[in-house]
Design a protein around this motif. Structure first.
Motif, mmCIF file in Angstrom:
data_model
loop_
_atom_site.group_PDB
_atom_site.id
_atom_site.type_symbol
_atom_site.label_atom_id
_atom_site.label_comp_id
_atom_site.label_asym_id
_atom_site.label_seq_id
_atom_site.Cartn_x
_atom_site.Cartn_y
_atom_site.Cartn_z
ATOM 1 N N MET A 1 -40.864 75.681 36.668
ATOM 2 C CA MET A 1 -41.333 75.643 38.061
ATOM 3 C C MET A 1 -42.858 75.499 38.109
ATOM 4 O O MET A 1 -43.397 74.781 38.959
ATOM 5 C CB MET A 1 -40.873 76.896 38.816
ATOM 6 C CG MET A 1 -39.366 76.900 39.068
ATOM 7 S SD MET A 1 -38.717 78.475 39.676
ATOM 8 C CE MET A 1 -39.131 78.385 41.415
ATOM 9 N N LEU A 2 -43.550 76.162 37.184
ATOM 10 C CA LEU A 2 -45.012 76.004 37.118
ATOM 11 C C LEU A 2 -45.391 74.583 36.682
ATOM 12 O O LEU A 2 -46.355 74.009 37.198
ATOM 13 C CB LEU A 2 -45.626 77.021 36.141
ATOM 14 C CG LEU A 2 -45.665 78.480 36.619
ATOM 15 C CD1 LEU A 2 -46.180 79.387 35.497
ATOM 16 C CD2 LEU A 2 -46.542 78.621 37.862
ATOM 17 N N ASN A 3 -44.614 74.020 35.748
ATOM 18 C CA ASN A 3 -44.871 72.636 35.337
ATOM 19 C C ASN A 3 -44.769 71.715 36.559
ATOM 20 O O ASN A 3 -45.593 70.808 36.735
ATOM 21 C CB ASN A 3 -43.872 72.172 34.267
ATOM 22 C CG ASN A 3 -43.960 72.997 32.990
ATOM 23 O OD1 ASN A 3 -44.933 73.716 32.774
ATOM 24 N ND2 ASN A 3 -42.942 72.900 32.146
ATOM 25 N N LEU A 4 -43.755 71.982 37.387
ATOM 26 C CA LEU A 4 -43.554 71.173 38.599
ATOM 27 C C LEU A 4 -44.725 71.343 39.568
ATOM 28 O O LEU A 4 -45.254 70.366 40.114
ATOM 29 C CB LEU A 4 -42.228 71.572 39.265
ATOM 30 C CG LEU A 4 -41.934 71.020 40.670
ATOM 31 C CD1 LEU A 4 -42.010 69.498 40.708
ATOM 32 C CD2 LEU A 4 -40.545 71.472 41.144
ATOM 33 N N ARG A 5 -45.159 72.592 39.744
ATOM 34 C CA ARG A 5 -46.296 72.854 40.627
ATOM 35 C C ARG A 5 -47.544 72.106 40.165
ATOM 36 O O ARG A 5 -48.322 71.611 40.977
ATOM 37 C CB ARG A 5 -46.612 74.347 40.625
ATOM 38 C CG ARG A 5 -46.277 75.064 41.895
ATOM 39 C CD ARG A 5 -46.683 76.529 41.761
ATOM 40 N NE ARG A 5 -45.539 77.388 41.989
ATOM 41 C CZ ARG A 5 -45.083 77.710 43.203
ATOM 42 N NH1 ARG A 5 -45.684 77.256 44.272
ATOM 43 N NH2 ARG A 5 -44.031 78.485 43.330
ATOM 44 N N GLU A 6 -47.727 72.035 38.842
ATOM 45 C CA GLU A 6 -48.916 71.334 38.323
ATOM 46 C C GLU A 6 -48.823 69.821 38.573
ATOM 47 O O GLU A 6 -49.820 69.175 38.848
ATOM 48 C CB GLU A 6 -49.091 71.615 36.822
ATOM 49 C CG GLU A 6 -49.619 73.020 36.562
ATOM 50 C CD GLU A 6 -49.816 73.326 35.078
ATOM 51 O OE1 GLU A 6 -49.492 72.463 34.223
ATOM 52 O OE2 GLU A 6 -50.286 74.437 34.777
ATOM 53 N N VAL A 7 -47.603 69.283 38.480
ATOM 54 C CA VAL A 7 -47.433 67.841 38.693
ATOM 55 C C VAL A 7 -47.529 67.523 40.183
ATOM 56 O O VAL A 7 -48.166 66.550 40.584
ATOM 57 C CB VAL A 7 -46.067 67.372 38.129
ATOM 58 C CG1 VAL A 7 -45.764 65.935 38.551
ATOM 59 C CG2 VAL A 7 -46.057 67.494 36.608
#
Ligand SMILES: [Zn+2]
Length: 422
Positions: A275-281
């Motif tokens: 979910m954090l990876n998604l937030r960064e993208v």
């Protein structure tokens, strides 16, 4: 807790052989003693003794004869599916799942519910497990006395001997006497371990690690870890905490982790990390469902399938982190197979597998990599429930063994009581 003996005793070997023979019978019923000897590499005399023990326990039955070319007809044995039932409990951060199995490890009944990571008080968790266990026994129409045991998998570090959940970072549990609490509500022998061991044992008995000496089962869920099969058995380490790969450092001074450190593998590859990876993208992506890991991972998986560029980028980022981490496991353990398991791996499926394979190639040493296959878990049901039920099966075999006069100092401690235990 006494230090476990390093030496493999003759009793350990006998137990391992017994598991191996039963595994083979479960995989290939009906079968003959001769076929079992050929498949396991054990002598015919050893197989005959072990088969006799399993027959005495009522776990297998004689089912007739087959002609052997020119020789005497060979007696056939098969798992006695009606010889008892086993329960597997997968207690995860986002759900409780309970499955009831016959001795061939077919699922006869299931129960469970989604939970939110906040609902984690031990009393609530115990309530949920107890009612789900009661419900599967009732649904299957099984007499409670036929339940040989229930295996319970709980995330984090557990002491199998005392039944204590020592540390579950995602729940902030410290020294919760889980098995004692469960034993007040569940009238079956109980066996506690964690999902890393459950997935490893499920793959070893029934999945991609069957017949393999060395395998790594990478568990991708809310938490992340590596179940280790080394030398043909599950590797636990000196205090049952081997495989906490999710808390090895992947990024120096990286994201903070529940465990108190920074940059752990889990913070980039567990569901909250993804979910954090998604937030960064894409900070405002509609794929992001705040506070709902399952829905976010499902939305990402659907996005990958339909070619959504954000979802594809998140998958690739996640696979890069996984690739670096898994390459380390391959370099360390030189396994025959690396299995991607648990619900995040199942949700993403083949696209994750392809991306991980590619990423691993960039980091692993060529020689161990060439000897390793990376696969998705072939187990069609919840591998943690299956593995937990297998702990109960192993426990029942050991309990029966104790009943035959063998000294009882196995680490698994069964609680509760079962009428008719020899
Ligand atoms: Zn950590």
């Amino acid at each position: 807790m006494g230090a476990p003996s390093v030496k493999r005793t003759s009793r350990d070997i006998r137990t391992a052989n017994r598991y191996e023979v039963l595994r083979q019978i479960i995989a290939e019923s009906p079968t003959s003693r001769q076929e079992l000897a050929a498949a396991t590499g054990l002598s015919l005399a050893t197989v005959a003794t072990l088969v006799g023990e399993l027959l005495d326990l009522g776990m297998i039955v004689e089912v007739g004869f087959e002609d052997s070319a020119g020789g005497r007809p060979r007696g056939l044995v098969a798992v006695d599916a009606a010889g008892g039932v086993l329960i597997g409990v997968d207690l995860a951060e986002t759900y409780v799942r309970v499955e009831l199995f016959d001795l061939a490890l077919n699922v006869l009944a299931r129960a469970g519910e989604e939970t939110s990571p906040g609902e984690n008080r031990p009393e609530r968790v115990v309530d949920r497990v107890a009612s789900a266990v009661g419900s599967v026994v009732e649904r299957a129409g099984i007499d409670a006395a036929r339940v040989l045991g229930a295996g319970v998998s709980v995330p984090g570090q557990v002491d199998r001997a005392t039944g204590v959940s020592e540390y579950a970072p995602n729940w902030d549990w410290h020294d919760v006497p889980l098995l004692d609490l469960l034993a007040e509500r569940i009238p079956h022998p109980l066996y506690l371990d964690n999902p890393l061991r459950a997935c490893a044992v499920a793959e070893l008995w029934f999945g991609a690690a069957r017949g393999r000496g060395d395998a790594v089962v990478v568990n991708l869920g809310t938490g992340v870890g590596a179940g280790l099969v080394l030398g043909g058995g599950v590797h636990r380490g000196v205090s049952n905490s081997a495989g906490e790969w999710g808390h090895t450092t992947l990024v120096l001074d990286g994201r903070p982790c529940h465990c108190g450190h920074h940059g752990c593998v889990e913070t980039y590859t567990g569901a909250p990390g993804i979910m954090l990876n998604l937030r960064e993208v894409s900070p405002h992506s509609p794929l992001l469902r705040p506070d709902d890991q399952t829905a976010t991972v499902d939305a990402l998986a659907r996005g990958v399938a339909s070619g959504d560029p954000v979802a594809v980028e998140v998958l690739e980022d996640t696979a890069r982190y996984l690739g670096a981490g898994i390459a380390g496991l391959i370099n360390l353990f030189n396994p025959e197979v690396v299995v991607l398991s648990s619900w995040v791996a199942a949700a993403f499926g083949e696209p994750l597998l392809d991306a991980v394979r590619e990423a691993v190639t960039r980091h692993a040493l060529r020689r161990p990599l060439a000897a390793t296959r990376i696969v998705l878990s072939p187990i069609p049901t919840d591998p943690v429930c299956l593995g937990a039920a297998t702990f109960a099966l192993e426990g029942a075999l050991q309990a029966a063994r104790r009943g035959t006069g063998t000294r009882a100092d196995t680490p698994t401690r069964a609680r509760g009581s079962r009428a008719g235990t020899p």
